[in-house]
Scaffold this motif. Structure first.
Motif, mmCIF file in Angstrom:
data_model
loop_
_atom_site.group_PDB
_atom_site.id
_atom_site.type_symbol
_atom_site.label_atom_id
_atom_site.label_comp_id
_atom_site.label_asym_id
_atom_site.label_seq_id
_atom_site.Cartn_x
_atom_site.Cartn_y
_atom_site.Cartn_z
ATOM 1 N N HIS A 259 40.072 25.126 66.901
ATOM 2 C CA HIS A 259 39.213 24.839 65.743
ATOM 3 C C HIS A 259 39.977 24.079 64.665
ATOM 4 O O HIS A 259 41.190 24.214 64.539
ATOM 5 N N ARG B 174 34.720 23.014 66.357
ATOM 6 C CA ARG B 174 35.432 23.322 67.597
ATOM 7 C C ARG B 174 35.817 21.971 68.185
ATOM 8 O O ARG B 174 35.063 21.007 68.062
ATOM 9 N N HIS B 175 36.981 21.875 68.812
ATOM 10 C CA HIS B 175 37.387 20.590 69.362
ATOM 11 C C HIS B 175 38.123 20.724 70.686
ATOM 12 O O HIS B 175 38.676 21.782 70.994
ATOM 13 N N VAL C 102 39.097 12.884 70.246
ATOM 14 C CA VAL C 102 38.820 14.266 69.887
ATOM 15 C C VAL C 102 37.307 14.478 69.914
ATOM 16 O O VAL C 102 36.566 13.833 69.165
ATOM 17 N N LEU D 202 34.285 16.794 69.056
ATOM 18 C CA LEU D 202 33.990 17.850 68.092
ATOM 19 C C LEU D 202 32.618 18.451 68.358
ATOM 20 O O LEU D 202 31.678 17.736 68.699
ATOM 21 N N ARG D 203 32.522 19.769 68.176
ATOM 22 C CA ARG D 203 31.216 20.434 68.154
ATOM 23 C C ARG D 203 31.119 21.116 66.804
ATOM 24 O O ARG D 203 31.995 21.886 66.416
ATOM 25 N N TYR E 11 40.261 14.575 60.500
ATOM 26 C CA TYR E 11 40.120 15.863 61.162
ATOM 27 C C TYR E 11 41.483 16.526 61.147
ATOM 28 O O TYR E 11 42.497 15.890 61.455
ATOM 29 N N CYS F 211 34.223 7.805 63.773
ATOM 30 C CA CYS F 211 33.489 8.898 64.380
ATOM 31 C C CYS F 211 32.158 8.368 64.927
ATOM 32 O O CYS F 211 31.498 7.554 64.287
ATOM 33 N N LEU G 35 34.672 23.321 76.056
ATOM 34 C CA LEU G 35 34.353 23.769 74.695
ATOM 35 C C LEU G 35 33.946 25.241 74.666
ATOM 36 O O LEU G 35 34.109 25.913 73.654
ATOM 37 N N TYR H 65 27.462 17.018 68.574
ATOM 38 C CA TYR H 65 28.720 16.592 69.166
ATOM 39 C C TYR H 65 29.104 15.221 68.630
ATOM 40 O O TYR H 65 28.274 14.307 68.585
ATOM 41 N N ARG I 251 32.499 12.268 68.524
ATOM 42 C CA ARG I 251 33.753 11.859 69.146
ATOM 43 C C ARG I 251 34.537 11.029 68.131
ATOM 44 O O ARG I 251 34.044 10.034 67.622
#
Length: 145
Positions: free
Chosen positions: A22, A39-40, A47, A49-50, A68, A91, A104, A120, A122
């Motif tokens: 995280h 979360r990554h 990377v 990411l959620r 990030y 991003c 994940l 989500y 990226r």
């Protein structure tokens, strides 16, 4: 790997991001800065990411440069020292693969008192900054991913 910076800096940063699950997205929305937890996972030098989609932070990130960050604070390895990493880059919205979703893990059921609405993103890092104290860059993974 997309980067104009020294490869060692970005390689170290992405390796360290792989040690924790995280971190925090830093961007701005309507001229106000914000930090949002995410979360990554690191995949192909980028990377994934959620994050919770309800506040609309993801909309402020897509198509923009964001930062990030993650750190070793709270990990078992941080007793020997600490590290913090920040990556900065563009991003984009993402559609994770089944393998990425598996990495994940399951999303939370609730965030901020409401049903979790996963989105989500990226992040393609363009440069990175790594800070450490004592022997913070040594140690195991601290993560079971």
């Amino acid at each position: 790997m997309p980067c104009d910076e020294a490869p060692d800096d970005l390689s170290l940063a992405t390796e360290l991001l792989g040690r924790t699950a995280h971190g925090r997205v830093a961007a701005s929305m309507r001229a106000l800065p914000f930090l949002a937890p995410a979360r990554h996972i690191v995949t192909d030098g980028r990377v994934l990411l959620r994050m919770h989609g309800r506040p609309g932070y993801d909309q402020a990130c897509v198509g923009h440069v964001v930062a990030y960050g993650a750190d070793s604070l709270g990990l078992a390895e941080s007793t020997a020292g600490a590290w913090a990493v920040h990556v900065v880059g563009e991003c984009a919205a993402a559609e994770p693969t089944a393998a990425e979703l598996d990495r994940l893990g399951p999303p939370p059921r609730v965030a901020d008192g409401e049903p979790y609405d996963p989105v989500y993103l990226r992040l393609t890092p363009q440069f990175a900054t790594v800070h450490s104290t004592d022997d913070g860059l040594r140690g195991g993974s601290g993560r079971e991913d």
